[in-house]
Design a protein around this motif. Sequence first.
Motif, mmCIF file in Angstrom:
data_model
loop_
_atom_site.group_PDB
_atom_site.id
_atom_site.type_symbol
_atom_site.label_atom_id
_atom_site.label_comp_id
_atom_site.label_asym_id
_atom_site.label_seq_id
_atom_site.Cartn_x
_atom_site.Cartn_y
_atom_site.Cartn_z
ATOM 1 N N UNK A 40 0.835 -1.213 0.000
ATOM 2 C CA UNK A 40 0.000 0.000 0.000
ATOM 3 C C UNK A 40 0.861 1.251 0.000
ATOM 4 N N UNK A 41 1.946 1.221 0.767
ATOM 5 C CA UNK A 41 2.848 2.368 0.776
ATOM 6 C C UNK A 41 3.528 2.535 -0.579
ATOM 7 N N UNK A 42 3.878 1.416 -1.193
ATOM 8 C CA UNK A 42 4.492 1.486 -2.519
ATOM 9 C C UNK A 42 3.501 2.062 -3.521
ATOM 10 N N UNK A 69 11.710 14.609 -7.776
ATOM 11 C CA UNK A 69 12.874 13.955 -7.161
ATOM 12 C C UNK A 69 12.528 13.449 -5.766
ATOM 13 N N UNK A 70 11.807 14.277 -5.005
ATOM 14 C CA UNK A 70 11.417 13.877 -3.643
ATOM 15 C C UNK A 70 10.479 12.679 -3.684
ATOM 16 N N UNK A 71 9.567 12.659 -4.665
ATOM 17 C CA UNK A 71 8.640 11.538 -4.794
ATOM 18 C C UNK A 71 9.391 10.252 -5.128
ATOM 19 N N UNK A 72 10.411 10.355 -5.968
ATOM 20 C CA UNK A 72 11.220 9.170 -6.296
ATOM 21 C C UNK A 72 11.972 8.661 -5.060
ATOM 22 N N UNK A 73 12.442 9.591 -4.228
ATOM 23 C CA UNK A 73 13.131 9.184 -2.998
ATOM 24 C C UNK A 73 12.172 8.423 -2.081
ATOM 25 N N UNK A 74 10.945 8.958 -1.941
ATOM 26 C CA UNK A 74 9.953 8.301 -1.086
ATOM 27 C C UNK A 74 9.568 6.928 -1.646
ATOM 28 N N UNK A 75 9.512 6.825 -2.963
ATOM 29 C CA UNK A 75 9.199 5.532 -3.570
ATOM 30 C C UNK A 75 10.314 4.530 -3.293
ATOM 31 N N UNK A 76 11.558 4.972 -3.406
ATOM 32 C CA UNK A 76 12.684 4.086 -3.107
ATOM 33 C C UNK A 76 12.650 3.637 -1.647
ATOM 34 N N UNK A 77 12.299 4.562 -0.769
ATOM 35 C CA UNK A 77 12.200 4.217 0.645
ATOM 36 C C UNK A 77 11.078 3.215 0.890
ATOM 37 N N UNK A 115 9.934 1.025 -1.161
ATOM 38 C CA UNK A 115 10.315 -0.287 -1.680
ATOM 39 C C UNK A 115 11.356 -0.981 -0.821
ATOM 40 N N UNK A 116 12.074 -0.191 -0.028
ATOM 41 C CA UNK A 116 13.153 -0.764 0.790
ATOM 42 C C UNK A 116 12.773 -0.928 2.256
ATOM 43 N N UNK A 117 11.653 -0.321 2.672
ATOM 44 C CA UNK A 117 11.279 -0.344 4.090
ATOM 45 C C UNK A 117 10.328 -1.495 4.371
ATOM 46 N N UNK A 118 10.660 -2.354 5.336
ATOM 47 C CA UNK A 118 9.748 -3.455 5.688
ATOM 48 C C UNK A 118 8.435 -2.904 6.219
ATOM 49 N N UNK A 119 7.370 -3.613 5.943
ATOM 50 C CA UNK A 119 6.052 -3.195 6.415
ATOM 51 C C UNK A 119 5.991 -3.279 7.932
ATOM 52 N N UNK A 120 5.297 -2.372 8.540
ATOM 53 C CA UNK A 120 5.111 -2.384 9.986
ATOM 54 C C UNK A 120 4.060 -3.423 10.349
ATOM 55 N N UNK A 121 4.389 -4.368 11.212
ATOM 56 C CA UNK A 121 3.398 -5.391 11.584
ATOM 57 C C UNK A 121 2.168 -4.751 12.217
ATOM 58 N N UNK A 122 1.025 -5.298 11.903
ATOM 59 C CA UNK A 122 -0.223 -4.790 12.485
ATOM 60 C C UNK A 122 -0.393 -5.374 13.877
#
Length: 229
Positions: free
Chosen positions: A12-14, A106-114, A116-123
């Motif tokens: 969802x974040x991606x 550029x900022x949006x691309x940085x957030x997208x990279x983050x 894709x690299x950040x593990x999902x927070x467990x619910x």
Amino acid sequence: MSDDSTPGPDPREIARAEASVESAARALAVAEAKASAAYDAVEDAAGDVSVAEAKLADFQEAEGKLPWQIAAAEADLAKKRRAHERAKARHATVAERVDAAREALDAAHVLLAQARATPATPIPDDAGVPPGAAPEVVAWVEKLTSYLESQEKGDSAWCPQWHEHPEAVWRFTALHREFEISVLEDTMSGWWVNHFDRHAPFLFGASGIFQGCENGHDPDRRFQFARRD
């Protein structure tokens, strides 16, 4: 050996980050198109100035030109120069918007990279029933309900102590989260249709969450599922 217990990125974040990139790319394309048109306007205005300068020079050198003709040529040149300055100012403004749009992309691309690299927070196990509404949610609901007109009908129900109804807290918290996302992504129409309108019957309907609070908040009201024998 990889640790299979490590959660992957949150899809969802991606998806949200990808939508932000697409939106920023569209905004940049629009800004660049306007900048191109503004540049053409500057060039056209510069050409008009050159023509007016040449015309005035001819008038000044030619014999038989009356003073008023030379004065008119001078006025026309002054007008063309003012138009040229205005065109350059508009182009400078649009060029700044292009720079801002590129930075946003550029900022949006940085957030997208983050994303894709950040593990999902467990619910959390207790995520289904919030213990209470966050202060920012309470303030948002108070503002939202002060502006609502579509719910002011005879078949509506409301409880001023909505924050003591767990389901209402859950729904409003979700609505508030999606509202903030929609504001950032400029998708408010989608928020109304796909989120608010879906929750409204349960939050404001006569047979919704607050149906038992017509004469005041009922803290003991709990819905009981019917059991089949």
